[in-house]
Design an enzyme around this catalytic site. Sequence first.
Site, PDB file in Angstrom:
ATOM      1  CD  GLU A 262      10.528 -10.199   5.179  1.00 37.42           C
ATOM      2  OE1 GLU A 262       9.474 -10.256   4.517  1.00 37.42           O
ATOM      3  OE2 GLU A 262      11.558 -10.767   4.851  1.00 37.42           O
ATOM      4  N   PRO A 263       7.516  -6.445   9.054  1.00 35.45           N
ATOM      5  CG  PRO A 263       7.359  -5.465  11.180  1.00 35.45           C
ATOM      6  CD  PRO A 263       8.158  -6.463  10.391  1.00 35.45           C
ATOM      7  N   GLY A 264       5.578  -3.888   7.481  1.00 36.57           N
ATOM      8  CA  GLY A 264       5.632  -2.591   6.814  1.00 36.57           C
ATOM      9  C   GLY A 264       4.489  -1.740   7.354  1.00 36.57           C
ATOM     10  NE  ARG A 301      -3.393   0.971   1.388  1.00 33.74           N
ATOM     11  CZ  ARG A 301      -4.402   0.629   2.140  1.00 33.74           C
ATOM     12  NH1 ARG A 301      -5.237   1.551   2.586  1.00 33.74           N
ATOM     13  NH2 ARG A 301      -4.584  -0.622   2.468  1.00 33.74           N
ATOM     14  CB  CYS A 331      -9.576  13.808 -16.348  1.00 30.42           C
ATOM     15  SG  CYS A 331      -9.619  15.560 -15.958  1.00 30.42           S
TER      16      CYS A 331
HETATM   17  C1  PLP Z   1       5.237  -6.118   1.219  1.00 25.45           C
HETATM   18  C2  PLP Z   1       6.055  -7.066   1.950  1.00 25.45           C
HETATM   19  C3  PLP Z   1       6.099  -7.050   3.355  1.00 25.45           C
HETATM   20  C4  PLP Z   1       5.304  -6.082   4.198  1.00 25.45           C
HETATM   21  O1  PLP Z   1       3.936  -6.285   4.220  1.00 25.45           O
HETATM   22  P1  PLP Z   1       2.994  -5.385   5.154  1.00 25.45           P
HETATM   23  O2  PLP Z   1       1.632  -5.876   4.875  1.00 25.45           O
HETATM   24  O3  PLP Z   1       3.182  -3.956   4.761  1.00 25.45           O
HETATM   25  O4  PLP Z   1       3.416  -5.579   6.563  1.00 25.45           O
HETATM   26  C5  PLP Z   1       6.946  -7.941   3.972  1.00 25.45           C
HETATM   27  N1  PLP Z   1       7.700  -8.818   3.273  1.00 25.45           N
HETATM   28  C6  PLP Z   1       7.678  -8.865   1.918  1.00 25.45           C
HETATM   29  C7  PLP Z   1       8.531  -9.844   1.213  1.00 25.45           C
HETATM   30  C8  PLP Z   1       6.851  -8.005   1.226  1.00 25.45           C
HETATM   31  O5  PLP Z   1       6.816  -8.074  -0.117  1.00 25.45           O
END
Ligand code: PLP
Length: 401
Positions: A262-264, A301, A331
């Site tokens: 599950e890469p984001g 961030r 502010c």
């Molecule tokens: C946030 C999240 C991700 C993605 O993480 P990244 O660091 O963006 O790759 C994958 N799985 C779950 C369950 C998450 O909460």
Amino acid sequence: MEQAEMVLDNIRICEEFGTPLFVYNEDKMKSQYHKFVNAFDVPALRVHYACKALSNINVLRLFKDLGSGLDCVSLQEVQLGLKAGFKPEDILYTPNNVSEDEYKDVIDLGVKINVDNLQMLECLGVECPHVPVCIRINPHLMAGGNRNISVGHIDSKFGISIHQLPLIQRIVNSLNIDVEGIHVHTGSDIIDSEIFIKAAELVFAVVEKFDSVKYVDFGSGFKIKYKEGDLSTDIDRFGELFSKVFIKFSKDHNKDYELKFEPGKFLVSEAGDFFTKVNVVKQTTSCTFIGVDSGFNHLIRPMFYNAHHEIENISNPNGAKKVYSVVGYICETDTFASDRLISEVRTGDILRFKNSGAYCFSMASNYNSRFRPAEVLLSNGEPKLIRKRETLDDLLRNQIY
Ligand SMILES: *Cc1c(COP(=O)(O)O)cnc(C)c1O
């Protein structure tokens, strides 16, 4: 494209759509997706894009068209995913501490669910006995004192502790729950592939306890470089090593498990730029501040995680380098970067914040009653507006007056 040409293009885009502005490069998202998928050599791999990183529906559609599944952490992300055209069975819902009602709403939509506490496992087992579930395990990867793998620690609120495996088994067996998947997402940095793989073997020991399991989901943890010298995941090396281990595990159990990730951040971070305009250059006795038309309401961030975003002055790329602190208009203390070497900055110049695809717009707010930025998608080099800049009506919507 030539560097100079790209800079000109970015200035033109900022002139056309205004600042502050997020610009995402479709080609980069596609190439990261392919790079990720091609790193693995297993019979069945499924990537679920973690859409909390960047949830514009156009980005969701892009990943759907590439063949990705979706990882959602809320009912609303699930609804956005369905609107983008994902099939319910291609969405995995991995929430934390949500109500039974929200789980049931998601189940009604036909989406795959991931259960991250024993109370909910028991409850769903009783009330929705025929719904297959995935179980989120907290493997406490910290065990062994490895500082490379730093999250998923003993007091993390995520997942069901691996030490509670006997209890999980008891609930699953008594209620006849169909456990179709085992999931771990520790947020750990996958920097040292070997160590991560060792830790993964803890997860395999859970998988083998449930005959019904069809897929094993290892979440994410893939790191990208924010600045020179940062460690990042060598995805090709990780994919090669991990595939071997995963295939061996499948063979040993005479079963073709599907492997999920599950890469984001890995998919979208580097595809995004954030552009702001310089309002003020302010010399004080101790430093030179650059005040831009944005703040931590748009890109939190640096303030939230102490994250580093490279900053370039695209209006004066060849100017003499000077030391600046880049700050926002909120502010409150609102620092994007301290003591950075940037080409000489003048009022009206456009600054580019790199790596702004992941967890930037999606964490933006209206604090100080500021509008959130517009978003543009660069598709085959053509800029396309995918989110309008907000107006006062957006701030007033739902206020009763
Ligand atoms: C946030 C999240 C991700 C993605 O993480 P990244 O660091 O963006 O790759 C994958 N799985 C779950 C369950 C998450 O909460």
